[in-house]
Design an enzyme around this catalytic site. Structure first.
Site, short mmCIF file in Angstrom:
data_model
loop_
_atom_site.label_atom_id
_atom_site.label_comp_id
_atom_site.label_asym_id
_atom_site.label_seq_id
_atom_site.Cartn_x
_atom_site.Cartn_y
_atom_site.Cartn_z
N TYR A 110 0.84 -1.20 0.00
CA TYR A 110 0.00 0.00 0.00
C TYR A 110 0.88 1.26 0.00
CZ TYR A 110 -3.25 3.44 2.01
OH TYR A 110 -4.00 4.55 2.25
N LYS A 207 -11.92 -0.95 6.42
CA LYS A 207 -12.36 -1.59 5.17
C LYS A 207 -13.41 -2.67 5.45
CE LYS A 207 -9.36 1.17 3.22
NZ LYS A 207 -8.34 1.50 4.16
C1 LIG Z 1 -3.58 -2.81 2.51
C2 LIG Z 1 -3.81 -1.60 3.36
N1 LIG Z 1 -3.21 -1.49 4.54
C3 LIG Z 1 -3.37 -0.41 5.33
C4 LIG Z 1 -4.17 0.63 4.94
C5 LIG Z 1 -4.29 1.86 5.82
O1 LIG Z 1 -5.51 1.90 6.45
P1 LIG Z 1 -6.23 3.26 6.95
O2 LIG Z 1 -6.65 3.98 5.74
O3 LIG Z 1 -7.32 2.75 7.81
O4 LIG Z 1 -5.19 4.01 7.71
C6 LIG Z 1 -4.84 0.56 3.72
C7 LIG Z 1 -5.72 1.67 3.28
O5 LIG Z 1 -6.20 1.68 2.17
C8 LIG Z 1 -4.65 -0.58 2.90
O6 LIG Z 1 -5.24 -0.69 1.69
#
Ligand SMILES: Cc1ncc(COP(=O)(O)O)c(C=O)c1O
Length: 393
Positions: A110, A207
């Site tokens: 990410y 998510k």
């Molecule tokens: C694979 C993955 N990990 C971590 C995150 C980070 O999460 P947050 O947006 O809740 O901080 C995301 C966000 O899209 C993600 O897709």
């Protein structure tokens, strides 16, 4: 009011199934009111000497503890610690490292995880090295390497590369390192990293766990008491704690995770199959399509392919975004995993923080599109894409 424990005829404690655990755990602190659902504890502080041992919400709150119980049950974990977001959960784990430590990571991660390592933790001397875990040579290159932590996502964001968790766990352990799996794209319902040998399972609960795009959260799950202590310390010492309201919303979302995920999987599989076979697009990626390069690993370690489909439409960035703006049911927006369909253009959105040459090197082209397939009627979703892209449905 706690949960009643059920015992089998042989007297051993019966472990409830996922759907049951999602609904019947995390229901403490309902007081003597008989309320079926625990309230939101919107308080910053607690009177000294209370039975729950609470002192100040930065270091604990009934809504955190309830969500932690639920997440531990859903991930088959002994422990879970909740955070303000997925990025806070990542920060909590990396904060346990020291200057000079090396993190071995899958090259497709990410964008904000990359940015944290590159722009923040690098300043404190934490070194990260990226590898392609779908390439056989990676395994030989990494044998015997010393590392402080292995870091993968599976499926990856946005390329949906599926990585053999059991195999990476053995490699990491041979290198003396724990393995962290970011389980956000798979969800707790479809994949259990700890059962597959990982030491830490991290999710952005924003998510699929929450599923309704109305709260932010993150969690780190493990079976190891020392990791749990470090995560609880990070929650309070770094101020990474979530809000009680967000925890309450995510707890509510988690109760329907099983049925939501079943529909996400069914819709995404149908949509991917349709775009590949009936519309004839050459580059549709979905872990449960037989054409996926790691299909065999996906069906072995996941219960379903989850709700994300990626397609390379072969157009330039401007044309791609224009078509995406024409969609009616897929909103062009960051995030994924909600009941409503969303679409994202990773090159200009979620992965824009990765320099372009690096992005292209790991396969995030300007024409790559990531669909987060919601739980709407599948016919409407297919028609929406056909209309916006000019395909005959
Ligand atoms: C694979 C993955 N990990 C971590 C995150 C980070 O999460 P947050 O947006 O809740 O901080 C995301 C966000 O899209 C993600 O897709």
């Amino acid at each position: 009011m706690g949960q009643k424990k059920h015992h089998s005829q042989s007297g051993t404690e019966e472990k409830p199934g996922f759907d049951t655990a999602a609904i019947h755990t995390g229901l403490e602190y309902r007081d003597e009111t008989g309320s079926v659902i625990p309230p939101v504890y919107m308080t910053s502080t607690f009177a000294y000497g209370n039975p729950g041992g609470f002192d100040y919400t930065r270091s604990g709150n009934p809504n955190f503890r309830n969500l932690q119980s639920t997440m531990a049950a859903l991930e088959n974990a002994r422990f879970a610690t909740v955070f303000a977001s997925g990025v806070s959960a990542i920060t909590a784990v990396v904060s346990t490292l020291s200057s000079g430590d090396v993190v071995i990571a899958e090259e497709n991660i990410y964008g904000c995880t990359f940015r944290l390592f590159d722009r923040v933790f690098a300043k404190f001397g934490v070194r990260i090295e990226y590898f392609d875990f779908s390439n056989g040579e990676t395994w030989d290159r990494l044998k015997g390497r010393e590392a402080a932590l292995f870091w993968i996502e599976s499926p990856t964001n946005p390329n949906l590369k599926v990585i053999d968790i059991h195999r990476v766990a053995s490699l990491a352990h041979d290198c003396g390192a724990p393995l962290l799996v970011d389980n956000t794209f798979a969800s707790s319902f479809l994949q259990k990293p700890l059962d597959l040998g990982a030491d830490l399972s991290l999710l952005s609960t924003t998510k699929y766990t929450n599923g309704h795009s109305d709260a932010l959260g993150g969690v780190v799950c493990s079976n190891d008491e020392s990791w749990q202590e470090k995560m609880i310390f990070a929650q309070k010492a770094l101020g990474l704690q979530p809000s009680p309201m967000d925890c309450w919303l995510i707890s509510r979302g988690a109760r329907t995770e099983a049925i939501r995920m079943e529909r996400h999987c069914a819709n995404a599989l149908q949509l991917a199959g349709y775009l590949e076979s009936e519309i004839g697009l050459p580059s549709v990626r979905y872990p449960f399509l037989p054409s996926h390069p790691q299909h065999e690993i996906a069906v072995r370690q996941m219960k379903g392919g989850s709700g994300i489909v990626t397609v390379d439409f072969g157009m330039d960035a401007e044309e791609t975004r224009k078509r995406l703006m024409d969609l009616q049911y897929f909103t062009l927006a960051e995030s994924l995993g909600g009941i409503e369909s969303l679409v994202c253009h990773p090159a200009t959105m979620t992965h824009a923080s990765i320099p372009r040459d690096r992005r292209l090197a790991v396969g995030i082209t300007d024409s790559l599109v990531r669909f987060s397939v919601g739980i709407e009627c599948i016919g409407d979703l297919k028609n929406d894409i056909c209309r916006a892209f000019g395909f005959r449905s």
